[in-house]
Motif scaffolding. Structure first.
Motif, PDB file in Angstrom:
ATOM      1  N   TYR A  48      53.192  69.217  50.363  1.00 21.19           N
ATOM      2  CA  TYR A  48      54.321  69.984  49.858  1.00 21.19           C
ATOM      3  C   TYR A  48      55.045  70.700  50.993  1.00 21.19           C
ATOM      4  N   LEU A  54      57.952  73.842  41.641  1.00 21.16           N
ATOM      5  CA  LEU A  54      57.230  73.125  40.589  1.00 21.16           C
ATOM      6  C   LEU A  54      57.675  73.633  39.233  1.00 21.16           C
ATOM      7  N   ALA A  68      52.489  76.373  44.437  1.00 22.64           N
ATOM      8  CA  ALA A  68      52.640  75.185  43.593  1.00 22.64           C
ATOM      9  C   ALA A  68      51.382  74.321  43.624  1.00 22.64           C
TER      10      ALA A  68
END
Length: 183
Positions: A48, A54, A68
């Motif tokens: 990420y 998210l 997230a």
């Protein structure tokens, strides 16, 4: 904003055709080797971006790569094992990398004993699982030179799925109560 751009459209699970599309070659590997394998100890920064966003199935939003990644681990945490089986995807190239809108089955097994009358579900190979949830997903893959698993990271994930079947089976096994759900 609208874009007239060619799209890679695929019906079915990942295969030799999808492995020719850069984002899906990368993503299939990440899904099976990290998400499905529950390798939640993988550093978020391998998957990420720091500004990752998210959207969870309940409609809430989590911002930040670290946050997230923790939220995704919590979402899939009830499964003792799981398998993702894609069945539709549309991928477009963008100025930041790629965007994909797709659908997949998430199959999983749960801890504990099956409740009376509980039915198994089968994936396309015939393997039986405790639960199968179909979902729609939207992903943005950002090109990042030198990223650990290939030259991209996820910068946005949106998950649209009905978690009801999972919650019902978890309640039947005594893994959840109505008070756990705020009821």
């Amino acid at each position: 904003m609208s874009y007239a751009t060619p799209a890679f459209v695929h019906y079915g699970n990942w295969d030799e055709t999808t492995r020719k599309e850069p984002s899906q070659k990368w993503f299939e590997k990440i899904v099976h080797q990290i998400f499905d394998a529950h390798r939640w100890d993988t550093p978020y920064s391998e998957l990420y971006t720091d500004d990752m966003v998210l959207l969870k199935p309940d409609g809430s939003t989590v911002k930040g790569g670290k946050e997230a990644w923790a939220a995704v681990a919590q979402l899939y945490g009830p499964f003792t094992t799981q398998w993702t089986q894609a069945f539709y995807m549309v991928v477009t190239e963008t100025d930041y990398g790629w965007e994909m809108i797709g659908q997949a089955w998430i199959f999983g097994d749960l801890p504990g004993e099956a409740a009376t009358g509980e039915q198994k579900v089968k994936d396309e190979s015939g393997k039986e699982w405790d639960v199968g949830m179909a979902g729609a997903f939207r992903f943005q893959y950002r090109k990042v030179d030198g990223a650990k698993h290939g030259d991209m990271l996820l910068q946005m994930v949106q998950i649209m799925s009905d978690t009801g079947p999972l919650l019902v089976k978890m309640m039947g096994r005594g893994l959840l109560t109505l008070s756990d759900l705020g009821m």
